[in-house]
Design a protein around this motif. Structure first.
Motif, PDB file in Angstrom:
ATOM      1  N   ALA A   1       0.698  -1.205  -0.043  1.00  0.00           N
ATOM      2  CA  ALA A   1      -0.009  -0.033  -0.059  1.00  0.00           C
ATOM      3  C   ALA A   1       0.780   1.267  -0.072  1.00  0.00           C
ATOM      4  O   ALA A   1       2.026   0.961   0.344  1.00  0.00           O
ATOM      5  CB  ALA A   1      -0.857  -0.260   1.185  1.00  0.00           C
ATOM      6  N   VAL A   2       0.255   2.352  -0.350  1.00  0.00           N
ATOM      7  CA  VAL A   2       0.853   3.784  -0.413  1.00  0.00           C
ATOM      8  C   VAL A   2       0.065   4.331   0.805  1.00  0.00           C
ATOM      9  O   VAL A   2      -1.165   4.756   0.600  1.00  0.00           O
ATOM     10  CB  VAL A   2       0.918   4.321  -1.462  1.00  0.00           C
ATOM     11  N   VAL A   3       0.748   5.119   1.687  1.00  0.00           N
ATOM     12  CA  VAL A   3      -0.076   5.778   2.894  1.00  0.00           C
ATOM     13  C   VAL A   3       0.668   6.996   2.802  1.00  0.00           C
ATOM     14  O   VAL A   3       1.599   7.428   2.650  1.00  0.00           O
ATOM     15  CB  VAL A   3       0.412   5.032   4.224  1.00  0.00           C
ATOM     16  N   ALA A   4      -0.454   7.955   3.212  1.00  0.00           N
ATOM     17  CA  ALA A   4      -0.160   9.256   3.241  1.00  0.00           C
ATOM     18  C   ALA A   4       0.544   9.743   4.896  1.00  0.00           C
ATOM     19  O   ALA A   4      -0.411   9.288   5.735  1.00  0.00           O
ATOM     20  CB  ALA A   4      -1.483  10.468   3.295  1.00  0.00           C
ATOM     21  N   LEU A   5       1.639  10.198   4.799  1.00  0.00           N
ATOM     22  CA  LEU A   5       2.565  10.341   6.165  1.00  0.00           C
ATOM     23  C   LEU A   5       1.320  11.360   7.027  1.00  0.00           C
ATOM     24  O   LEU A   5       1.271  12.580   6.710  1.00  0.00           O
ATOM     25  CB  LEU A   5       3.570  10.639   6.121  1.00  0.00           C
ATOM     26  N   ARG A   6       0.730  10.792   8.281  1.00  0.00           N
ATOM     27  CA  ARG A   6       0.152  11.729   9.038  1.00  0.00           C
ATOM     28  C   ARG A   6       1.373  12.338  10.032  1.00  0.00           C
ATOM     29  O   ARG A   6       0.868  13.387  10.320  1.00  0.00           O
ATOM     30  CB  ARG A   6      -0.747  10.947   9.933  1.00  0.00           C
ATOM     31  N   ASP A   7       2.071  11.487  10.535  1.00  0.00           N
ATOM     32  CA  ASP A   7       3.232  12.127  11.600  1.00  0.00           C
ATOM     33  C   ASP A   7       4.608  11.746  11.222  1.00  0.00           C
ATOM     34  O   ASP A   7       5.011  10.477  11.535  1.00  0.00           O
ATOM     35  CB  ASP A   7       2.672  11.556  12.925  1.00  0.00           C
ATOM     36  N   PRO A   8       5.248  12.578  10.338  1.00  0.00           N
ATOM     37  CA  PRO A   8       6.823  12.105  10.163  1.00  0.00           C
ATOM     38  C   PRO A   8       7.544  11.857  11.106  1.00  0.00           C
ATOM     39  O   PRO A   8       8.495  10.944  11.137  1.00  0.00           O
ATOM     40  CB  PRO A   8       7.261  13.324   9.198  1.00  0.00           C
ATOM     41  N   GLU A   9       7.208  12.130  12.357  1.00  0.00           N
ATOM     42  CA  GLU A   9       8.000  11.609  13.673  1.00  0.00           C
ATOM     43  C   GLU A   9       7.972  10.497  13.896  1.00  0.00           C
ATOM     44  O   GLU A   9       8.801   9.681  14.390  1.00  0.00           O
ATOM     45  CB  GLU A   9       7.323  12.642  14.912  1.00  0.00           C
ATOM     46  N   GLU A  10       6.888   9.597  13.503  1.00  0.00           N
ATOM     47  CA  GLU A  10       6.721   8.236  13.511  1.00  0.00           C
ATOM     48  C   GLU A  10       7.796   7.562  12.937  1.00  0.00           C
ATOM     49  O   GLU A  10       8.257   6.054  13.264  1.00  0.00           O
ATOM     50  CB  GLU A  10       5.315   7.616  12.993  1.00  0.00           C
ATOM     51  N   LEU A  11       8.507   8.064  11.953  1.00  0.00           N
ATOM     52  CA  LEU A  11       9.567   7.400  11.281  1.00  0.00           C
ATOM     53  C   LEU A  11      10.751   7.223  12.016  1.00  0.00           C
ATOM     54  O   LEU A  11      11.446   6.347  11.971  1.00  0.00           O
ATOM     55  CB  LEU A  11      10.107   8.277   9.921  1.00  0.00           C
ATOM     56  N   LYS A  12      10.938   7.874  13.058  1.00  0.00           N
ATOM     57  CA  LYS A  12      11.987   7.646  14.042  1.00  0.00           C
ATOM     58  C   LYS A  12      11.805   6.400  14.835  1.00  0.00           C
ATOM     59  O   LYS A  12      13.010   5.780  15.263  1.00  0.00           O
ATOM     60  CB  LYS A  12      12.044   8.746  15.096  1.00  0.00           C
ATOM     61  N   SER A  13      10.945   5.874  14.778  1.00  0.00           N
ATOM     62  CA  SER A  13      10.650   4.557  15.591  1.00  0.00           C
ATOM     63  C   SER A  13      11.183   3.320  14.629  1.00  0.00           C
ATOM     64  O   SER A  13      11.106   2.269  15.391  1.00  0.00           O
ATOM     65  CB  SER A  13       9.188   4.321  16.073  1.00  0.00           C
TER      66      SER A  13
END
Length: 131
Positions: free
Chosen positions: A101-113
């Motif tokens: 799937a392709v998802v619209a990033l809601r919270d780019p901070e989650e990438l840090k996890s």
């Protein structure tokens, strides 16, 4: 096993490729190899709202039925409908043709996890050593 450097990885064996404000997600080479021949994929629907770490679909294989857990929160913009008729693409090409799937990033901070390729490879090695 292949873990492309440009991707991020979740502990649930899902990869993420960030493309601007969107993220493409799929299962890792390790996941598809562990599952064996994939026979069916339950995809999310376009418009679904995903919450990080919540189930958003499943992958069925000869060895197991595996839940898919969202690596990020956001709205599903696209799904790989080709997987419905040819789920084995995930075995043959987990990082390109086998995307989920392709998802619209809601919270780019989650990438840090999420993990880097090196960290993910290390965690997979530790898992294999424990088995």
């Amino acid at each position: 096993m292949d873990f492309p450097e440009e991707l991020k990885y979740s502990k649930e064996h899902v990869w993420v490729r960030v493309e601007g404000e969107r993220a493409v997600v799929g299962i890792t080479d390790y996941a598809q190899e562990s599952l064996g021949l994939i026979s069916a994929v339950e995809l999310p629907s376009v418009g679904d709202e995903l919450e990080q770490d919540d189930s958003f679909g499943s992958v069925e294989a000869r060895k197991a039925l595996a839940e898919l857990y969202a690596p990020l929160s956001g709205e599903v913009l696209e799904v790989n409908e080709e997987l419905e008729s040819s789920p084995e693409i995930m075995n043959d090409d987990p990082y390109d043709g086998g995307w989920i799937a392709v998802v619209a990033l809601r919270d780019p901070e989650e990438l840090k996890s999420l993990m880097s390729a090196d960290d993910y490879a290390e965690s997979v090695t530790e898992t294999e050593e424990e088995e």
